[in-house]
Design a protein around this motif. Sequence first.
Motif: not given
Length: 416
Positions: A340, A372-373, A381
């Motif tokens: 990130f 990006r995620q 996650s």
Amino acid sequence: MTETTAHAATESVQEFAARAREWLAENMPRLDPANPPLAGRGDDAAWQRARELQQLLYSGGFAGICFPREYGGLGLDPAYQRAFDIEVAQYEMPLILNVPTFTICAATLLDTGSEEQKHQRISAVLRGEEVLVQLLSEPSGGSDLAGLITRAERDGDTWVIHGAKTWSTSAFAADYGLLLVRTDPTVPKHEGLTMFLVPINSPGVELRRIEQVDGSNDFCTEFFDGLRLGDDAVVGEVNGGWAVASRLLFHERRAVGQGSEFASGRGRERSEESTGDLVALARSVGAADDPLVQDKVGRVLARRMVRDRLVEHVSGAMRDGSLPPAAGSIIRLFHSDVTFLEVDTATEIAGGFGVVEGEEQLLGVGERYLSRQTVALGGGSNEMARNVIGERVLGLPREYAADRGVPFNEVRHNRL
């Protein structure tokens, strides 16, 4: 055992690195900055090239450095792999085979597969003949992997599978996939699962590629309609699939966090490969002398150094038992945070140029921001990683789950 393999088993790390250096110079194509190799995971030609490069490595005796010799590897310590990774930095390598083929799927088979599966599939991927993928997530499943609804039912001597999977990385290029399905809905959700090893081109399998927001299409959705498999396709035990899936997730978290000894070369999954050289990026937009930009780049470089040392520390601690296997989530989570920072910093430096067509390098910065995620989702996650660290590393109480201990067929699904 080949002569090359026997030689590798008796030499020091320094001798191995020297021999690799000599062999690479004579046999592997050097990277040409002006003409970079095919990079897209969605490019069929890139996968064919990766297979060819892997075949070269195998013929030279440098494939599967940490895989056991009986399955086609060299059976060496991770220190040899780290030394090899340094030597290959200037050469074209089959890096897209690292994830998920080597570091996740082959590593999982090594831990949980039958001897026949290990001899056939691990040997084949090390020879560059096959690609393996994972078939786990489902269209309605979210992050609850154990809540899957794809099912396998007995029909005589075979299993018949119906359902769907999605977000399967590079499934279009694969030969086999590790498929997690439900084989007993009358027990709690973790207890009625089975892992299968599926030939991707089997009758009853329909594969569709997914077009993403950044234009890439390397993820796939698969539909299973009457797929038939025998007991020889079961990985581990029938209704013991969660143990196999847990081991797979262990390897995935280590792979995403750069902690796997089964990777060959520095994989393109390393985020600095996708954001480019931040110093060169700053120069290209005329901001190299800006103290604020220099500070931002310095923060990224420092964070990368911390990540690399953390990977070494946690990986070593898991190997010697001083940290549990769940500690892989630590490097997985930190890698996400570093990525990130890298992507956001590159976007800040590029500014508006990151969305200007014609500026290929700068446009790539903008395109990378769109995906990006994804680094926060691989291997579960970020929120799941924090739960794993809290519960399985720090020993904190588990979160409440309404379906814990409840037979799966009594749990409400997609109903108000």
